[in-house]
Every structure is written in structure tokens, then in C-alpha cells.
Design a protein around this motif. Structure first.
Motif, PDB file in Angstrom:
ATOM      1  N   GLY A  14       0.821  -1.211   0.000  1.00 12.42           N
ATOM      2  CA  GLY A  14       0.000   0.000   0.000  1.00 12.42           C
ATOM      3  C   GLY A  14       0.852   1.257   0.000  1.00 12.42           C
ATOM      4  N   ILE A  30      -4.597   2.130   1.479  1.00 18.29           N
ATOM      5  CA  ILE A  30      -4.488   1.264   0.297  1.00 18.29           C
ATOM      6  C   ILE A  30      -4.134  -0.155   0.727  1.00 18.29           C
ATOM      7  CG2 ILE A  30      -3.185   0.832  -1.830  1.00 18.29           C
ATOM      8  CD1 ILE A  30      -2.873   3.877  -2.095  1.00 18.29           C
ATOM      9  N   GLY A  31      -3.188  -0.299   1.650  1.00 17.83           N
ATOM     10  CA  GLY A  31      -2.806  -1.624   2.135  1.00 17.83           C
ATOM     11  C   GLY A  31      -3.957  -2.337   2.807  1.00 17.83           C
TER      12      GLY A  31
END
Length: 123
Positions: A14, A30-31
Motif C-alpha cells: 500500500g 491502500i494496504g
């Protein structure tokens, strides 16, 4: 250990994607989305990640210590701008509540209208 590996792997992925895309969205977010997607798609089994996730959640209070120290260190800046912080917090909360309420009312109205149309077609 495997669960912690997956959590850190998706965190790293991410952050890498965030850096590649200009950092508009935090790498942590994002991760987390990537990890969630891989769990939903069955690429990673929840049983693998669960022990590490429970451990990290249990130690979550420790992750807020640096932020608390930073707040105490910046006390004079916060005190100087207290009114601006309070007013912006109240106004942003009111705006979010109003927009959320209007959105819910609109979606609820549409849902009821579709339900009525559906019932009229089957009568």
C-alpha cells in the motif's frame, strides 16, 4: 508469524502504491483495502491473519502514545488556535451530519418509491 507477514506485506504494498501514485491516498488505507480484497477473494485465509490482527488490536493503545506526546509538546500551538480548532470542528461536524442526513433521506425516499412501484406492478 505468517499473519504478521501478510499484514506487513500489504502495508508495504500500500505504501509503495501510494508513493507511485503521488500519495493522494495514504498507503495505510491502500494496504488495508488490498488486504480486505485478498481476504474476500480467498487469496489469504482469515485464520492465517486473525492471531496477528488480534495481537495488534490488543496493543492498539500503545500506537497512540506518540500522538499524545506530540499533542502535549504542541500545547502552546493548540492553545493559540483553540477557537479556530473548536469552530472548524463544530462546523465540519454539522456539515457532515446535514449531508449524511439528506443523503439518507434521498436514498430512503427512492427505496420506498421503488417498493411502491414494485407492489403496484404485481397487483
Amino acid at each position: 508469524m505468517t499473519g504478521l507477514f501478510f499484514i506487513l506485506l500489504f502495508w508495504l504494498a500500500g505504501n509503495a502504491l501510494s508513493a507511485l501514485t503521488g500519495g493522494y491516498v495514504s498507503g495505510n488505507i491502500i494496504g488495508m483495502v488490498l488486504l480486505f480484497a485478498s481476504l474476500c477473494l480467498g487469496w489469504v485465509r482469515p485464520e492465517t491473519v486473525r492471531p496477528a490482527a488480534r495481537f495488534l488490536l490488543g496493543a492498539m493503545a500503545l500506537f497512540f502514545v506518540p500522538y499524545g506526546v506530540g499533542l502535549m509538546d504542541s500545547y502552546h500551538v493548540i492553545a493559540d488556535n483553540l477557537w479556530a480548532i473548536v469552530v472548524s470542528g463544530i462546523l465540519s461536524t454539522l456539515v457532515v451530519l446535514l449531508i449524511t442526513g439528506r443523503t439518507f433521506q434521498s436514498l430512503d425516499r427512492r427505496s420506498r418509491f421503488k417498493r411502491i412501484q414494485h407492489l403496484r406492478r404485481h397487483d
